[in-house]
Design an enzyme around this catalytic site. Sequence first.
Site, PDB file in Angstrom:
ATOM      1  CG  ASP A  84      -2.089  -0.944   1.056  1.00  0.00           C
ATOM      2  OD1 ASP A  84      -2.096  -1.694   0.074  1.00  0.00           O
ATOM      3  OD2 ASP A  84      -2.985  -0.928   1.901  1.00  0.00           O
ATOM      4  CB  CYS A 125       1.450  -5.728   3.252  1.00  0.00           C
ATOM      5  SG  CYS A 125       1.413  -3.945   2.881  1.00  0.00           S
ATOM      6  CE  LYS A 127      -6.148  -2.787   1.812  1.00  0.00           C
ATOM      7  NZ  LYS A 127      -4.941  -2.135   2.293  1.00  0.00           N
ATOM      8  CB  SER A 475      -3.328   4.951   4.975  1.00  0.00           C
ATOM      9  OG  SER A 475      -2.331   4.461   5.838  1.00  0.00           O
TER      10      SER A 475
END
Length: 559
Positions: A84, A125, A127, A475
């Site tokens: 991301d 990370c 996802k 985020s």
Amino acid sequence: MDKDLRIRSIVISEGENRAPNRAMLRAVGFTDEDFKKPMIGIASTWSEVTPCNIHIDELARAAKKGAHEAGGAPMIFNTITVSDGISMGHEGMRYSLPSREIIADSIETVVGAERLDGVVAIGGCDKNMPGCLIAIGRMNLPAVFVYGGTISAGKSSDGKDLDIVSVFEAVGQYTAGQIDRQKLHEIECSACPGAGSCGGMYTANSMATAIEALGMSLPGSASNPATSAKKVEDAQLAGQAVLSLLEKGIYPKQIMTKEAFENAITVIMALGGSTNAFLHLLAIAHAVDVPLSLDDFERIRKRVPHIADLKPSGRYVMEDLYRVGGVTGVMKLLLEAGLLHGDCLTVTGRTLAENLADEPPLQEGQTIIRPLDQPLRATGPLYVLKGNLAPDGSVAKMSGLKITKMVGPARVFDSEEEATKAVVEDQIKPGDIVVIRYAGPKGGPGMSEMLSITAIIIGKGLGSDVGLITDGRFSGGTHGLVVGHISPEAQVGGPIALIQDGDVITIDSENQELSVALTEQQFAERRQQWAEPPLRYKRGILNKYARLVSSASRGAVTD
């Protein structure tokens, strides 16, 4: 083992007609003895495209070792990840949320095709963690999740802690003339010193915390840093734990109950986690057929105090929390206060309360976690806002904000890029409310995170003076007066599609309101002039995703 644990792989392991199947596995190292053992998949998200996952190959080998020691026949397979942080602020971010579904689908596909009996899934990370849990929920096979762990803090030349959000905010400081290019370059080069996920209570650490609170990872998994010996041990023990779950007949749907999701939400509220937790917990709950809604988040928020002084709005990072007792110490505190369901089953085969009885409390004198009677705020900082702009709900994170309400004129943009250009060029003034639309699950597609523009707003010193609302998302590193996940989204004709420059918008967290000063008649007149735009992509994954994905208020699921 007295009990045959080959609950699915036996269709390959037994019978002369399966000799061709076994021949293939002999080529990768299986022996006659291995075919008598349960086959365990080690789902690795190892990749060189992000520091969050660069070390997961080592953790996968440790998990494989643990599963082998416990009597399993383990094999490692890989799935994708995207970063991301690297995809932020440009077209690449459209692929971020869809990657969650690709990860879930790919793990389900491999485990289903190979007839594996159990799974260790390792993610780092943002996802790939919910992607792993969605797959685990769908498959409902004995499984343990291992978090890759948090990154260590970087250091500036004057000794200040840095992380990836420091760099995004430094861009805003640079465009505002507060720092020069050399200082920006120094921060860029120092912020990410090695392996691990972004260090604050951003999405990665939020989801790791939620998964541990759900009972789907071993105690300490959320806190153990990426490069620590504890993290390797965590992976090895997870490999062993899967065999124990098989032996005991414990499945994910027995662990991920409604009460377990309430535990996860409670810990996220107490720690001031990412708004992305709404999206991902809703999707994981969908995978295990647990009824979970935005109303559940709001109900729990009202009874859970925010007690953690963690970034992005606070001072500390996950590695600091690890040193004073970690997430287990926080959960022990919450359990003793009656805020957690202690009788929930976990992947240890024991209850949450039984696990926490073995864990030490938070260190005396630590300053990261406040006493429950002296919180940062009396209720959780993650709000659900509704109103004529968000009939199905929207999400706001109010931690660290001195203001809880803003009323101002809309500055409307149909893309993040256009809005960012306006902010950088000083076209946005104090009191404005920036509207970014056609950024939702379908309209984006992919519901882009907007850390870049929010960090620039913060860097310019406008964090308390400018509001931002969107049908996209933020985020975990975002802070400021921002509202995301607006549902219905613009692409399907939600009210946000009908806003015009100058319309007066109200953001009011105390009254959970997101509204615009328009009458029903004005809405109706504008709707007559509105036409649904074509999907942004005609081919490929983003087209498929846009056609399948649900509303953010349902977790943006695709099945």
